[in-house]
Write an enzyme that holds these catalytic residues in place. Structure first.
Site, PDB file in Angstrom:
ATOM      1  CG  ASP A  67      -5.826 -10.172 -36.619  1.00  0.00           C
ATOM      2  OD1 ASP A  67      -4.948 -10.693 -37.312  1.00  0.00           O
ATOM      3  OD2 ASP A  67      -6.390 -10.762 -35.687  1.00  0.00           O
ATOM      4  CG  ASN A 136     -11.185 -14.582 -25.496  1.00  0.00           C
ATOM      5  OD1 ASN A 136     -10.951 -14.993 -26.626  1.00  0.00           O
ATOM      6  ND2 ASN A 136     -10.951 -13.334 -25.126  1.00  0.00           N
TER       7      ASN A 136
HETATM    8  C1  F6R Z   1      -4.510 -14.239 -35.594  1.00  0.00           C
HETATM    9  C2  F6R Z   1      -5.718 -13.982 -34.850  1.00  0.00           C
HETATM   10  C3  F6R Z   1      -6.075 -14.641 -33.553  1.00  0.00           C
HETATM   11  C4  F6R Z   1      -5.528 -16.057 -33.376  1.00  0.00           C
HETATM   12  C5  F6R Z   1      -5.972 -16.643 -32.035  1.00  0.00           C
HETATM   13  C6  F6R Z   1      -5.366 -18.002 -31.788  1.00  0.00           C
HETATM   14  O1  F6R Z   1      -4.427 -13.448 -36.766  1.00  0.00           O
HETATM   15  O2  F6R Z   1      -6.450 -13.174 -35.311  1.00  0.00           O
HETATM   16  O3  F6R Z   1      -7.478 -14.657 -33.454  1.00  0.00           O
HETATM   17  O4  F6R Z   1      -5.967 -16.870 -34.426  1.00  0.00           O
HETATM   18  O5  F6R Z   1      -5.581 -15.786 -31.004  1.00  0.00           O
HETATM   19  O6  F6R Z   1      -3.983 -17.864 -31.646  1.00  0.00           O
HETATM   20  P1  F6R Z   1      -3.023 -19.120 -31.525  1.00  0.00           P
HETATM   21  O7  F6R Z   1      -3.034 -19.822 -32.850  1.00  0.00           O
HETATM   22  O8  F6R Z   1      -1.657 -18.511 -31.253  1.00  0.00           O
HETATM   23  O9  F6R Z   1      -3.542 -19.972 -30.417  1.00  0.00           O
END
Ligand code: F6R
Length: 243
Positions: A67, A136
């Site tokens: 993303d 979530n």
């Molecule tokens: C990152 C992404 C998000 C994260 C998710 C978890 O490219 O697409 O889906 O993987 O928000 O984030 P963290 O690792 O910071 O808890």
């Protein structure tokens, strides 16, 4: 679904990096689907360490990221382009031509989503997709919804996400309100999926996503239907699972 319980963040990072290394060693010209966020930072550090030792070679690897924020340019230190370069790409020998992310500066969403889907198709799909897990249950920017969105699409960020991001920007106007993300079909089409999770604050969503009902209200729950998923979590994140 295989689940590896690591004692802490460092062990989780080493295990995840081991799995990515195995992929690169077995198929040097593989396509790695990569993620940003805090969880995989330690994994990228290990891969850099092993590359520096001469144990890994990324020269034939292609990457496709999950993303990118819409409206942020590559130089913006909040862009995922910037994150990936400063946490990983700048320190290994992946070819700049083989690095792919959605282009946050393309204002035409339909055009950019079609382009990115075509990029993923043209490289032959993803061999190993690395994922983090949102509180979530989101994966990429696929947020809880009434239905699974299939291909790359443009997402309106939730108000809570915009507010949380505001601290990184000089004014509210600069905070991205939208993002491009790979869709669920693309993620599910990866040959192998590796999910990294860390911390007690993820324990509840880990249980829901990997043992609860499969529903678009918890997008990661669909991973239960994939035939080759490995979850690597630290003990705190896996504490609500019976393992
Ligand atoms: C990152 C992404 C998000 C994260 C998710 C978890 O490219 O697409 O889906 O993987 O928000 O984030 P963290 O690792 O910071 O808890």
């Amino acid at each position: 679904m295989r689940i590896y319980k690591a004692k802490d963040y460092d062990e989780m990072s080493r295990k995840a990096a081991n799995i990515i290394s195995a992929q690169v060693i077995l198929k040097p010209d593989c396509v790695l689907g990569l993620a940003t966020g805090s969880t995989p930072i330690g994994t990228y550090k290990k891969l850099i360490e092993w590359y520096e030792k001469g144990d890994l070679d990324f020269s034939e690897v292609t990457s496709v990221n999950l993303d990118e924020y819409k409206g942020l340019d590559k130089e913006n230190d909040q862009s995922y382009y910037y994150f990936m370069h400063t946490n990983f790409f700048n320190y290994v020998n992946i070819s700049p031509d083989s690095i792919n992310l959605p282009n946050g500066m393309e204002p035409d969403s339909d055009k950019e989503c079609a382009r990115y889907d075509e990029v993923i198709r043209s490289v032959g799909g993803v061999d190993l997709q690395l994922l983090g897990l949102g509180h979530n249950g989101h994966i990429g920017f696929n947020e809880p919804a009434e239905e699974f969105k299939k291909g790359t699409h443009c997402v309106d960020l939730q108000a809570s996400t915009i507010e949380a991001n505001a601290r990184f920007f000089a004014s509210m106007d600069e905070v991205p309100k939208q993002a491009y993300t790979m869709g669920i079909r693309t993620i599910m089409s990866a040959k192998k999926i590796l999910v990294v999770v860390s911390g007690a604050d993820k324990a509840g969503i880990v249980k829901k996503a990997f043992t609860g009902p499969v529903t678009p209200h918890v997008p990661a729950s669909l991973l239960q239907m994939h035939s080759d998923v490995t979850v690597v979590g630290d003990a705190a994140a896996l504490s609500e699972l019976d393992i």
